[in-house]
Every structure is written in C-alpha cells, then in structure tokens.
Write a protein that holds these residues in place. Structure first.
Motif, PDB file in Angstrom:
ATOM      1  N   THR A 400       0.954  -1.113   0.008  1.00 18.26           N
ATOM      2  CA  THR A 400      -0.100  -0.127  -0.170  1.00 18.26           C
ATOM      3  C   THR A 400       0.918   1.355   0.031  1.00 18.26           C
ATOM      4  O   THR A 400       0.384   2.254  -0.636  1.00 18.26           O
ATOM      5  CB  THR A 400      -1.005  -0.032   1.308  1.00 18.26           C
ATOM      6  N   VAL A 403       2.627   1.383  -3.507  1.00 17.58           N
ATOM      7  CA  VAL A 403       1.725   1.973  -4.567  1.00 17.58           C
ATOM      8  C   VAL A 403       1.185   3.091  -4.452  1.00 17.58           C
ATOM      9  O   VAL A 403       1.132   4.040  -5.536  1.00 17.58           O
ATOM     10  CB  VAL A 403       0.566   0.739  -4.403  1.00 17.58           C
ATOM     11  N   THR A 404       0.573   3.608  -3.261  1.00 20.45           N
ATOM     12  CA  THR A 404       0.255   5.120  -3.048  1.00 20.45           C
ATOM     13  C   THR A 404       1.363   5.945  -3.409  1.00 20.45           C
ATOM     14  O   THR A 404       1.104   7.037  -3.978  1.00 20.45           O
ATOM     15  CB  THR A 404      -0.187   5.358  -1.876  1.00 20.45           C
ATOM     16  N   THR A 406       3.815   5.502  -5.553  1.00 20.08           N
ATOM     17  CA  THR A 406       4.099   5.484  -7.023  1.00 20.08           C
ATOM     18  C   THR A 406       2.903   6.330  -7.920  1.00 20.08           C
ATOM     19  O   THR A 406       3.073   7.095  -8.523  1.00 20.08           O
ATOM     20  CB  THR A 406       4.093   4.028  -7.643  1.00 20.08           C
ATOM     21  N   VAL A 407       1.833   6.146  -7.398  1.00 24.39           N
ATOM     22  CA  VAL A 407       0.647   6.723  -7.769  1.00 24.39           C
ATOM     23  C   VAL A 407       0.505   8.243  -7.671  1.00 24.39           C
ATOM     24  O   VAL A 407       0.535   9.163  -8.653  1.00 24.39           O
ATOM     25  CB  VAL A 407      -0.596   6.350  -7.258  1.00 24.39           C
ATOM     26  N   ALA A 408       1.058   8.873  -6.545  1.00 26.80           N
ATOM     27  CA  ALA A 408       1.365   9.927  -6.252  1.00 26.80           C
ATOM     28  C   ALA A 408       2.323  10.737  -7.310  1.00 26.80           C
ATOM     29  O   ALA A 408       2.039  11.907  -7.767  1.00 26.80           O
ATOM     30  CB  ALA A 408       1.587  10.233  -4.955  1.00 26.80           C
ATOM     31  N   VAL A 410       3.170   9.669  -9.965  1.00 22.54           N
ATOM     32  CA  VAL A 410       2.788   9.822 -11.447  1.00 22.54           C
ATOM     33  C   VAL A 410       1.568  10.911 -11.505  1.00 22.54           C
ATOM     34  O   VAL A 410       1.614  11.450 -12.662  1.00 22.54           O
ATOM     35  CB  VAL A 410       2.407   8.408 -11.923  1.00 22.54           C
ATOM     36  N   ASP A 411       0.688  10.650 -10.440  1.00 23.55           N
ATOM     37  CA  ASP A 411      -0.408  11.581 -10.789  1.00 23.55           C
ATOM     38  C   ASP A 411      -0.163  13.012 -10.375  1.00 23.55           C
ATOM     39  O   ASP A 411      -0.595  14.029 -11.005  1.00 23.55           O
ATOM     40  CB  ASP A 411      -1.591  11.028 -10.210  1.00 23.55           C
TER      41      ASP A 411
END
Length: 828
Positions: A400, A403-404, A406-408, A410-411
C-alpha cells in the motif's frame, strides 16, 4: 477463568505493569490532544476593540464574490478597495464621517524589535479615530501640528522627540494602553499625507440610513454591533490561530493515536507471547482453548479498564499545561484555555480499552488453538516470529505504501510536499517495517555483530546468538526505537529537504547583483523607484510588487494565487532567471500573464479569465508557463494589472565594467530616505533561505516530543519485561562461570545491539520517505538533495541507547543478587 486471570495479574505484576504504564500513557496523550483539539474548535465571541464606541463603520470592498452553478464563491482580496468617493459624499450628508487610516511606524534604534523600553509594532492612526476605542488623554494634549504625536502606553513621555521613518516627531501626549495595539496618533491632515488611501470610515448616523445610502455599492459593508470587530486590525487572527492550532493538535493527535496503538499493541502481544509455558500448563491441566482465550481477554480487559481510567485522569491534569505552553509560545491567543468537554475522555478511554483487547486477541487465539504437548514444547524455545496474519498485514501495508507513493509520483507529485502527506505517509512504512521486522532481525543482527563476534572472547558471539535466536523478542524491543527514529528522520528530514529545495530555487532564480527591499508593507514610493533607476552603473533595475490573481477552475472552485507585478518584463528577464516550461518572459505585457503548471489551463497562447488583486475582472493571454516547483512558483503580471500594489523589492544588475561597491553605495543613498535595505546576492540568498514556520516547527517538536516520551517509556517497559523473562539465561551464564560484571556487560551489549537494529530499520524507513519526496521534487523540476537531520537522529538514538541499557542492566543486576541455583529454577 476470572479468578485465574486475577491471580495471574497478581503473580506476574512486572509484565502487566509495563502494559499498564504503556496503555495509561497512551490514553493520557490521547486525552490531552483531544481536549486541546476540542477547545480550539471555536473562538469565543470577541468584542470590538478599536471601534467599540463607533456607531457605524463602513468598509470598502475587501472580498471577491463570484457566482457559480453551485453558489457564490468568495476570496479575500489582496488589494481591498476604498469606499467610493460618491458614497462618501452621500454619507457626509447623513452625519459626521471620520476616515480611518493605519500605517506602520518605526522608531530609530528599534525597528521591528521589542525591548524593555520600546514596545515595537507601532501603528499610526489619525487622532480623530482615537475617540472610538475610546482613548482618552492621560497626560499632555492632542496633536495640533504635523510634527506632533500622541502615543499609547508609557514607552514615551510628553516632550520627548522621536526619530521615526516618517520623520522626527515630538510626543505631546499619551493615552492609556488598551492592550491590543501600540498606537501613534498624528493629526488628521498628517495621517492623510502619510497614508492617502482610507479603506474604512466611521459614520455618526443612523445605521438604517447608512445601509440605505450604500445599497447600490457592491462589496461595501456596513458594520454595527459585534460586527465592528471586523474593522479591527487583522480580525481574522483568532480564526487563523484556531485553524493553525486545529492542524497542530490534529496532527499531534493522529501521531499520538498511531504511536500509542502501535506500541501498546506490541507491548500486549509481547507480554502474552512470554507466557507460552503458562498456556501449555493450563492446556495440560484440562483447560479448553476457549477458556485460555477468555482468561487472556479477561486479563486484557482488567488492565485496559484500569489503565484507561488512569490515563484519562492523567490527561485531565496535563491538558492545562499544554494550553499554557502553546500560549507562551505564541501559537495560541492569550484567551485560549482548555474547555469543559467530555467526548475526548470517551474517545481516549474506549480507544485505550479497544487497543488493550486488540493487543491480546491475536496472541490469545494462537495460544488457545495450540495442543498441550506442542505448547510445552514451544515453551522451551521461541515460537516462529512470523505468523500468516503478520505476513499478510505486513506485506499489505508495504505494498500500500509503495503503490500510493507511485501513484502520487505519477499523478500529482506536489501532493507529497504537503505537510499532511509527509506527516501521515511514514506511518504506513513504520507499521510495515514493524510487522516484517522478525524477517530481517536475524540477518541484520548477524551483520551488526559480525565484527564483535570475531573479537577474542565469547561476549561478541553470545550477543550475536542471543539477539538473533530471539528474533521475536528483539523485534518487539526494537519497535519503539524504530518508531522514534523513523518519525524523527521522516518529519525533520521532510522540512529540511523542503527548505533546501526552496533555497535551491531561490539560488537558481536570482540573477541580480543587488536586491533592495522595502522596510514595511507600504513599499517604495515612485520617487524612490526613480532614484534607483537613475543610479549610475546599474544595467537593469526591476521593481516588483506583491499582488494576487484569482481564477475560477472547473466553474466551481475560486482559487487565489500569489503573484508578482513587474513594471518592465525585459528588466525582469535580466535580473531573474525564471524556470520556464514554455514561452518567454519578454512576451509578458499588459494583456498577458505568466502562470504555472498547477493551473487548469496552462498552455502558451490560451486566454484565461482572471480577477486581479482588487477584484477587477480581466481576460489575459498566457505568455509563459513555469513548472510547479515547491509551490513558490507563483504568477507574474505587469504593474498595470496590479493597481495600488506597492513596490516592495527592486532587483539590480551591475553594468559590465562598473564598480559594484560604488553601485551599492549609490543604491543605499537612493533608498536612504525610505529606509530600504540593500543586499548583495550572497547576503540576499542567506536572508531568503526558507525556514520552517513557527507553527510547523512547534507542531513537529510537539509530535516528536510525544513520540520520544512515549516510546522512551515503552522502551523501558519492554526492556524490563524482556530482562525479567531471561532470569534462566542469566543463571546459566553464572553457573557456566561468568562473573556478575561479565553478565551485566553482556546484557548491556545486547541492549545496544537491539537499539542498533531498531535504529537501522528506522533509518531505512526515513530514507524511503525522503526518497519519495526527492523523486517528487525532481519531477517538479527542483534539483536538490534530501537532507537527513543527523544531529537530531544521533540525539534520539543516543537517548534510546541510554534508556535501553539502564532498563536492562538494572533489572539484571537486581536479579543477579539471588543465588544462581535459585535463578536457574526461576519461572520463565
């Protein structure tokens, strides 16, 4: 089973004392932060100060209001408007109108500083508004000439002459200090010359008639009764202080809850894990799995109720001391106290009880389902440290977190730079590291003790084998150290990294040889700017003003952006290296704007609908786009789009072949009458280095102080529990021929090894967190390096090491006072 549980509590009081102390302290901290948070949720009603005796106060437009499909959206204007002249004329026909003016005043010898004899923060007003506070002459008389003033308080006496940034004045009278300002009253005519714009005025007329007179003026406000508070200086300061305190106590409460749940659950689980032999005996004696579980749960319930009640009592005692501290530190208004609230007690008590029960549920379930023979067999050796549930939870939390992150990245990488994010995100990694610690404890311990194990003597080898063989015990003892080191490294490292990133941006952006800054918010007048432009040897002179620009995004969100207004884009390009993702600085003109990539629309050539700092609506073309950076890359417009904004900074470059010292001297002469500060590039970069704000610094110190206090006590408890559980090991060493001091040294060395394990795991967590922030900065075009607070980390680790050694050696020394044969027969 209840009788068995009570007898167990009495016979194993050492183990349960540690659990009791850990839980009661956690509940106390939750109570304190909960009471503080509840007390800071709303400000008490405050009476007007400067206009307590004024019948009606009329303010010009200070709020931008934009209609949207979901209702009006509002923002405070950076440049409020004065009451229209036509409206003032109408109001004069209703009654006496007194224009209010406020401006900073500085006295020679103490500008911006408070001393015993000078109150600092002086503010000038026209004498006619003094009656509305009301102020009354205490000594001397009212001012009658331009060079005469009346001051509040006793810092100056009638007859004294003061050298101010507004000229030399004579004190002709004093008024009593009313506690909310340090005032200097001029004649009305002199105040109008010093501050030509009046944003609010007092009308001595019927309020209904005044409202009728201003009905057609959009944004003009009529204040009566308690609403006159909005006319005081910075009426929002209480709301801002409450918002800051809510964030402070909310963050502290969240971290407190996490640390307390983490440490208490770990302590209870370790206490239950120590009692495998007892569970085996109970199962052999015929106890069913359900009876064993109910016994453990009854013990947890008894400890949980008593410890939670004690924690609530302790928290009620500590909360007023916290309130006094935040007031003394200037983080809260002087009126802030702990109110009469009950929900924090309920929240803390039931949280503590649930944590106590939750901490024993997993261990009791495992103990209850173990067969008698298997339980007795496991009692002689440590059970496997990783259960299936622990594996699942640890891996899930680790995934978690990754992943969070990585998402942050990228986004929205800018999200990782927000305080709420870098305070909360470490908790995921800390939890994952603690759950997975038994997996890495054995290889990490062997790595840390590789060299001592090869030294002459058996001490190094025994330290390595004891610490690595008891992986679960080592992980439990290292958990408090892991939490403290990880929090200190992540939080202090995050702020230090952001400060360094901000400094990197300033260095990269500053191309000026000299920076001239204004002494106060009034800025430089046009005459001063013209003198600076005329300085011989100055190649480019770029005056800039602070302002704001507002934009409606997605037709529902009114967002304000800090902006800089420049008179000459070519001079800006010569003195400032703006980081641009597209476009050119020199394309900026009165019909365009420079924005950053955070804007919804940020393509060069696009036209955007904006509202200027005074609320004027404009449609401007995007001339250039800057990357997001650390959030300081604001907006640039020309001075034509910042009406009334004062020049607060002038950047100057020196022409080729000119003498820089001579230019600096000429610049000082040009700003001398205005009191400006001339700094070369090195001095300017040093003064502009970002620093952590007072509220943020205090919040971090509070959070880390709570974490260090709590984990320190938890570390002591866990070490005492672990040492008392090893009386047989100590006896075996004594029977094998080890002296008392050799055993104590070995115990201390094992404690230091465990602290080192926790410190390494905590450093890994901190490095991973800062690596994510570094990646976000790189994506935002900020090329700086992470900054670990090594001094603070060394202090934290050293404190943990001292506590661990004392908490392990002292119980061992007490235990060694008994004969070795008696120790060998002691209960495990």
């Amino acid at each position: 089973m209840l009788t068995v549980a009570l007898h167990t509590l009495r016979s194993r009081w050492t183990t349960f004392t540690g659990s009791f102390v850990a839980l009661s302290l956690g509940v106390a901290l939750l109570t304190v932060t909960g009471l503080a948070l509840a007390s800071s949720s709303a400000a008490p009603d405050r009476a007007p100060e400067r206009f307590a005796a004024a019948p009606v106060v009329v303010q010009g437009q200070d709020t931008l209001r934009v209609p949207t499909p979901v209702g009006d959206r509002t923002e405070k204007l950076a440049r409020p408007r004065a009451v229209p002249a036509g409206t003032v004329a109408v109001l004069r026909r209703l009654g006496r109108v007194v224009e209010d003016r406020s401006f900073p005043v500085r006295v020679a010898g103490g500008p911006g500083e408070r001393t015993e004899d000078w109150p600092g923060d002086l503010v000038g007003h026209p004498w006619s508004v003094a009656a509305f506070a009301p102020y009354e002459i205490a000594a001397g008389r009212a001012p009658r000439a331009a060079g005469e003033v009346v001051v509040s308080g006793g810092w100056a006496a009638p007859g004294e002459r003061l050298r101010t940034d507004r000229g030399v004045v004579e004190v002709v009278g004093t008024v009593p200090d009313r506690g909310f300002e340090n005032a200097v009253f001029y004649t009305d005519a002199q105040a109008a010359r010093l501050s030509p714009v009046s944003l609010q005025l007092v009308v001595e007329a019927d309020p209904s008639a005044v409202r009728e007179a201003v009905r057609g003026d959009a944004g003009v406000r009529v204040l009566t009764g308690d609403d006159r508070r909005d006319a005081d200086a910075r009426p929002e300061r209480d709301r801002e202080a409450l918002t800051a305190m809510n964030a402070l106590f909310g963050t502290a409460g969240g971290v407190t809850a996490f640390v307390s749940v983490f440490v208490v659950a770990s302590t209870f689980a370790f206490a239950v894990a120590q009692r495998r032999r007892e569970f085996g005996l109970l199962r052999t004696a015929g106890a069913t799995p359900g009876q064993v579980r109910r016994t453990v749960l009854a013990e947890g319930l008894a400890v949980g109720v008593l410890a939670s009640a004690a924690g609530c009592a302790l928290g009620s005692y500590g909360a007023p001391h916290l309130a006094a501290w935040v007031v003394d530190e200037g983080l809260a208004p002087a009126w802030f106290t702990i109110g009469d609230h009950t929900w924090p007690y309920h929240a803390a008590f039931w949280t503590g009880l649930l944590v106590a029960l939750g901490g024993v549920v997993a261990a009791s379930w495992r103990a209850g389902r173990t067969a008698p023979a298997q339980a007795l067999r496991e009692a002689s050796m440590e059970a496997r440290g990783m259960t299936r549930g622990r594996w699942l939870c640890g891996v899930a939390l680790l995934l978690t977190a990754l992943v969070t992150l990585t998402v942050a990245l990228v986004d929205n990488p800018g999200e990782l730079l927000h305080r709420k994010t870098y305070v909360s995100r470490p908790m995921l990694l800390i939890s994952a590291a603690a759950l997975l610690a038994p997996v890495v404890v054995r290889p990490l311990t062997r790595l840390l003790t590789w060299l001592p194990a090869r030294l002459p003597g058996a001490a190094g080898m025994l330290v390595r084998e004891n610490a690595s063989a008891g992986a679960r015990r080592t992980a439990a003892v290292a958990a408090p150290v892991l939490v403290t080191v990880a929090l200190a490294g992540s939080l202090l490292g995050a702020t230090a990294t952001l400060n360094e990133a901000g400094a990197t941006q300033v260095r990269a952006r500053t191309a000026a040889d000299f920076v001239v800054t204004a002494p106060d918010d009034t800025g430089f007048d046009a005459a001063t700017v013209n003198r600076l432009r005329a300085v011989p040897g100055a190649a480019a002179v770029s005056p800039a003003s602070p302002t704001a620009v507002y934009i409606l995004e997605e037709d529902v969100a009114l967002i304000g952006s800090e902006a800089r207004a420049v008179a000459d884009p070519a001079a800006l390009a010569a003195t400032t290296r703006l980081p641009l993702a597209a476009g050119k600085v020199t394309d900026l003109d009165d019909g365009s704007i420079i924005v950053n990539e955070e804007w919804e629309r940020h393509s060069v050539g696009e036209r955007v609908r904006v509202w200027l700092g005074d609320g004027t609506e404009r449609t401007l073309r995007i001339a250039a786009v800057m990357p997001t950076g650390t959030g300081d890359n604001g907006v640039y417009v020309t001075s034509a789009n910042a009406p009334g904004a004062p020049v607060d900074r002038v950047d100057v470059t020196v022409a080729a072949g000119s003498d820089a010292d001579a230019v600096a001297e000429a610049l000082r002469g040009a700003v001398g009458p205005a009191g400006g500060q001339v700094s070369d590039r090195v001095a300017w970069l040093a003064s502009a280095h970002p620093e952590t704000g007072t509220t943020t610094r205090a919040g971090l110190l509070l959070v880390l102080g709570i974490a260090l206090l709590y984990t320190g006590i938890s570390l002591v408890n866990t070490m005492v529990m672990a040492t008392s559980d090893r009386t047989r090991d100590l006896a075996a060493l004594r029977l094998a021929g080890a002296t008392r001091w050799q055993v104590l040294r070995l115990t201390g060395a094992e404690s230091l090894t465990v602290v080192a394990v926790g410190a390494v795991l905590g450093l890994v967590v901190a490095v991973l967190n800062l690596a994510g922030m570094w990646g976000a900065l790189r994506l935002l075009s900020v090329h700086s390096t992470p900054d670990l607070p090594w001094t603070a980390l060394a202090g934290v680790i050293g404190t943990c090491a001292v506590l661990a050694v004392i908490a392990s050696v002292l119980p061992a020394a007490l235990a060694l006072r008994r004969r070795a044969v008696r120790l060998a027969g002691a209960r495990e």
